[in-house]
Design a protein around this motif. Sequence first.
Motif, PDB file in Angstrom:
ATOM      1  N   ASP A  43     -28.043 -27.318  -2.518  1.00 22.22           N
ATOM      2  CA  ASP A  43     -27.084 -27.216  -3.617  1.00 22.22           C
ATOM      3  C   ASP A  43     -26.039 -26.160  -3.259  1.00 22.22           C
ATOM      4  O   ASP A  43     -26.384 -25.016  -2.933  1.00 22.22           O
ATOM      5  CB  ASP A  43     -27.814 -26.824  -4.908  1.00 22.22           C
ATOM      6  CG  ASP A  43     -26.872 -26.714  -6.093  1.00 22.22           C
ATOM      7  OD1 ASP A  43     -26.657 -27.724  -6.769  1.00 22.22           O
ATOM      8  OD2 ASP A  43     -26.341 -25.595  -6.320  1.00 22.22           O
ATOM      9  N   ASN A  44     -24.757 -26.550  -3.315  1.00 25.58           N
ATOM     10  CA  ASN A  44     -23.704 -25.634  -2.859  1.00 25.58           C
ATOM     11  C   ASN A  44     -23.735 -24.306  -3.608  1.00 25.58           C
ATOM     12  O   ASN A  44     -23.654 -23.228  -3.011  1.00 25.58           O
ATOM     13  CB  ASN A  44     -22.331 -26.296  -3.021  1.00 25.58           C
ATOM     14  CG  ASN A  44     -22.114 -27.419  -2.029  1.00 25.58           C
ATOM     15  OD1 ASN A  44     -22.733 -27.433  -0.967  1.00 25.58           O
ATOM     16  ND2 ASN A  44     -21.266 -28.362  -2.363  1.00 25.58           N
ATOM     17  N   GLU A  45     -23.867 -24.365  -4.931  1.00 22.84           N
ATOM     18  CA  GLU A  45     -23.815 -23.145  -5.736  1.00 22.84           C
ATOM     19  C   GLU A  45     -25.052 -22.287  -5.518  1.00 22.84           C
ATOM     20  O   GLU A  45     -24.961 -21.097  -5.210  1.00 22.84           O
ATOM     21  CB  GLU A  45     -23.669 -23.504  -7.216  1.00 22.84           C
ATOM     22  CG  GLU A  45     -23.582 -22.303  -8.135  1.00 22.84           C
ATOM     23  CD  GLU A  45     -23.429 -22.710  -9.603  1.00 22.84           C
ATOM     24  OE1 GLU A  45     -23.640 -21.847 -10.456  1.00 22.84           O
ATOM     25  OE2 GLU A  45     -23.117 -23.891  -9.865  1.00 22.84           O
ATOM     26  N   LEU A  46     -26.229 -22.893  -5.666  1.00 22.64           N
ATOM     27  CA  LEU A  46     -27.468 -22.124  -5.515  1.00 22.64           C
ATOM     28  C   LEU A  46     -27.665 -21.659  -4.077  1.00 22.64           C
ATOM     29  O   LEU A  46     -28.051 -20.515  -3.825  1.00 22.64           O
ATOM     30  CB  LEU A  46     -28.662 -22.967  -5.948  1.00 22.64           C
ATOM     31  CG  LEU A  46     -28.879 -23.157  -7.449  1.00 22.64           C
ATOM     32  CD1 LEU A  46     -30.068 -24.064  -7.685  1.00 22.64           C
ATOM     33  CD2 LEU A  46     -29.087 -21.826  -8.141  1.00 22.64           C
ATOM     34  N   GLY A  47     -27.414 -22.569  -3.121  1.00 23.05           N
ATOM     35  CA  GLY A  47     -27.615 -22.220  -1.723  1.00 23.05           C
ATOM     36  C   GLY A  47     -26.756 -21.044  -1.300  1.00 23.05           C
ATOM     37  O   GLY A  47     -27.224 -20.127  -0.616  1.00 23.05           O
ATOM     38  N   GLU A  48     -25.486 -21.051  -1.713  1.00 23.10           N
ATOM     39  CA  GLU A  48     -24.597 -19.946  -1.351  1.00 23.10           C
ATOM     40  C   GLU A  48     -25.072 -18.642  -1.985  1.00 23.10           C
ATOM     41  O   GLU A  48     -25.027 -17.580  -1.348  1.00 23.10           O
ATOM     42  CB  GLU A  48     -23.172 -20.248  -1.802  1.00 23.10           C
ATOM     43  CG  GLU A  48     -22.176 -19.162  -1.428  1.00 23.10           C
ATOM     44  CD  GLU A  48     -20.747 -19.507  -1.820  1.00 23.10           C
ATOM     45  OE1 GLU A  48     -19.902 -18.603  -1.771  1.00 23.10           O
ATOM     46  OE2 GLU A  48     -20.497 -20.667  -2.179  1.00 23.10           O
ATOM     47  N   GLU A  49     -25.540 -18.719  -3.227  1.00 22.45           N
ATOM     48  CA  GLU A  49     -25.999 -17.499  -3.897  1.00 22.45           C
ATOM     49  C   GLU A  49     -27.256 -16.952  -3.236  1.00 22.45           C
ATOM     50  O   GLU A  49     -27.400 -15.730  -3.058  1.00 22.45           O
ATOM     51  CB  GLU A  49     -26.250 -17.771  -5.380  1.00 22.45           C
ATOM     52  CG  GLU A  49     -26.545 -16.512  -6.171  1.00 22.45           C
ATOM     53  CD  GLU A  49     -26.501 -16.730  -7.680  1.00 22.45           C
ATOM     54  OE1 GLU A  49     -26.880 -15.794  -8.411  1.00 22.45           O
ATOM     55  OE2 GLU A  49     -26.108 -17.832  -8.117  1.00 22.45           O
ATOM     56  N   ILE A  50     -28.186 -17.827  -2.859  1.00 18.99           N
ATOM     57  CA  ILE A  50     -29.404 -17.391  -2.190  1.00 18.99           C
ATOM     58  C   ILE A  50     -29.068 -16.680  -0.881  1.00 18.99           C
ATOM     59  O   ILE A  50     -29.570 -15.583  -0.596  1.00 18.99           O
ATOM     60  CB  ILE A  50     -30.333 -18.596  -1.921  1.00 18.99           C
ATOM     61  CG1 ILE A  50     -30.898 -19.140  -3.246  1.00 18.99           C
ATOM     62  CG2 ILE A  50     -31.476 -18.196  -0.989  1.00 18.99           C
ATOM     63  CD1 ILE A  50     -31.614 -20.472  -3.097  1.00 18.99           C
ATOM     64  N   ARG A  51     -28.193 -17.287  -0.088  1.00 23.08           N
ATOM     65  CA  ARG A  51     -27.829 -16.689   1.192  1.00 23.08           C
ATOM     66  C   ARG A  51     -27.084 -15.379   0.991  1.00 23.08           C
ATOM     67  O   ARG A  51     -27.292 -14.401   1.728  1.00 23.08           O
ATOM     68  CB  ARG A  51     -26.991 -17.674   1.995  1.00 23.08           C
ATOM     69  CG  ARG A  51     -27.807 -18.874   2.482  1.00 23.08           C
ATOM     70  CD  ARG A  51     -26.926 -20.071   2.824  1.00 23.08           C
ATOM     71  NE  ARG A  51     -27.698 -21.190   3.321  1.00 23.08           N
ATOM     72  CZ  ARG A  51     -28.336 -22.075   2.542  1.00 23.08           C
ATOM     73  NH1 ARG A  51     -28.308 -21.939   1.223  1.00 23.08           N
ATOM     74  NH2 ARG A  51     -29.010 -23.081   3.070  1.00 23.08           N
ATOM     75  N   GLY A  52     -26.197 -15.350  -0.008  1.00 23.24           N
ATOM     76  CA  GLY A  52     -25.450 -14.128  -0.291  1.00 23.24           C
ATOM     77  C   GLY A  52     -26.360 -12.981  -0.684  1.00 23.24           C
ATOM     78  O   GLY A  52     -26.113 -11.823  -0.308  1.00 23.24           O
ATOM     79  N   GLN A  53     -27.416 -13.273  -1.435  1.00 22.31           N
ATOM     80  CA  GLN A  53     -28.365 -12.227  -1.820  1.00 22.31           C
ATOM     81  C   GLN A  53     -29.043 -11.626  -0.591  1.00 22.31           C
ATOM     82  O   GLN A  53     -29.192 -10.401  -0.477  1.00 22.31           O
ATOM     83  CB  GLN A  53     -29.423 -12.801  -2.765  1.00 22.31           C
ATOM     84  CG  GLN A  53     -28.916 -13.098  -4.163  1.00 22.31           C
ATOM     85  CD  GLN A  53     -30.029 -13.644  -5.057  1.00 22.31           C
ATOM     86  OE1 GLN A  53     -31.105 -14.014  -4.574  1.00 22.31           O
ATOM     87  NE2 GLN A  53     -29.772 -13.711  -6.347  1.00 22.31           N
ATOM     88  N   TRP A  54     -29.462 -12.486   0.342  1.00 23.16           N
ATOM     89  CA  TRP A  54     -30.127 -11.989   1.540  1.00 23.16           C
ATOM     90  C   TRP A  54     -29.180 -11.125   2.370  1.00 23.16           C
ATOM     91  O   TRP A  54     -29.561 -10.042   2.841  1.00 23.16           O
ATOM     92  CB  TRP A  54     -30.649 -13.155   2.384  1.00 23.16           C
ATOM     93  CG  TRP A  54     -31.928 -13.742   1.885  1.00 23.16           C
ATOM     94  CD1 TRP A  54     -32.104 -14.996   1.354  1.00 23.16           C
ATOM     95  CD2 TRP A  54     -33.216 -13.120   1.852  1.00 23.16           C
ATOM     96  NE1 TRP A  54     -33.426 -15.184   1.005  1.00 23.16           N
ATOM     97  CE2 TRP A  54     -34.119 -14.051   1.298  1.00 23.16           C
ATOM     98  CE3 TRP A  54     -33.679 -11.878   2.245  1.00 23.16           C
ATOM     99  CZ2 TRP A  54     -35.478 -13.775   1.133  1.00 23.16           C
ATOM    100  CZ3 TRP A  54     -35.028 -11.590   2.075  1.00 23.16           C
ATOM    101  CH2 TRP A  54     -35.916 -12.526   1.531  1.00 23.16           C
ATOM    102  N   VAL A  55     -27.960 -11.591   2.570  1.00 21.61           N
ATOM    103  CA  VAL A  55     -26.998 -10.820   3.373  1.00 21.61           C
ATOM    104  C   VAL A  55     -26.757  -9.455   2.736  1.00 21.61           C
ATOM    105  O   VAL A  55     -26.736  -8.419   3.413  1.00 21.61           O
ATOM    106  CB  VAL A  55     -25.679 -11.594   3.527  1.00 21.61           C
ATOM    107  CG1 VAL A  55     -24.601 -10.702   4.158  1.00 21.61           C
ATOM    108  CG2 VAL A  55     -25.881 -12.839   4.386  1.00 21.61           C
TER     109      VAL A  55
END
Length: 313
Positions: A255-267
Amino acid sequence: MRSPKLLIAAALLPFGPVIAQDAPAAPTESQNAIVVTAQRSGAPMWTIDTPTGTVILVGEIRAVPKSTPWFPDRLEEATAEADRVIIRARPKFSPGDVLRLIFRGGKFTKLPDKSVAADYLSPDQRARLAALEEEYDKDYDRGSFLMTSFDLLARRLDFDDETTDDATEVVKDAADDADVSIQRPERFRGEDLLDNLAEADPASHIPCLEAAMSATEAGQAIIEQRGADWRRYDVAGVMANPLEIALGQCWPWADNELGEEIRGQWVSMISDAAETTGTTLAVVPLRVLAEPGGVLDQLEAQGLPIGGPDWRP
């Protein structure tokens, strides 16, 4: 059949500016010892040495087969000596979310408005699904593509049977025992996750279905192959495995929205850890670390010095 709520919970988990970095200081003897102990566990990992400390990134795969010869006790030892650990968060489901799931269950388990699979799939895709229906004596015609995918992976391929503890579980238990600080990304509210899933176009789950069909058609040999490649630090091999592809193609990662947020949290959390004194041990999903444009690429773009196996295809 497993409940949609459990399957949803089991499934879950921006490029930064270039940051000028001071030359990293040589790791202390204690930091080196922690890194060496962690590496002896056999899990693929990367290190970031900074002027203030060391960050160890453990690349996790879910459902490690029992046949995979890794040594979680050594990861436990490293965890006990770390200053802090970072592990994945679980979605936060409230009693109200459970009621929402009960009353809106059809939105998650069935295709909308009495539509059927052939209304969305190409003839070739529908023929592949029909072959799997016949093989497993299942009727997927009205089922949502996401739940069909979960059923194929979890019940037909049975990828999570005969497995050992995930790295996250090993590190969490060891950190609890040693009273080491545990940090997690911000938890997603169950309500937001369910709303996101309910509003998704059924066609958006077709790539997940295709990948799940490919993994199931490939058979159980890919499960042990994935574990063996993970243990050999063959990151490209793991990422190309049909099972890993399927897990990465399905919600919420795709999912574009959730996936980007998950990755952003890790970074964000790892970048913060790189500025913190001492040793941080982080357990991160391997596909989130190693995918093109993923966490390792983003950290490298920030100028952080990353040591470890090659993660690029």
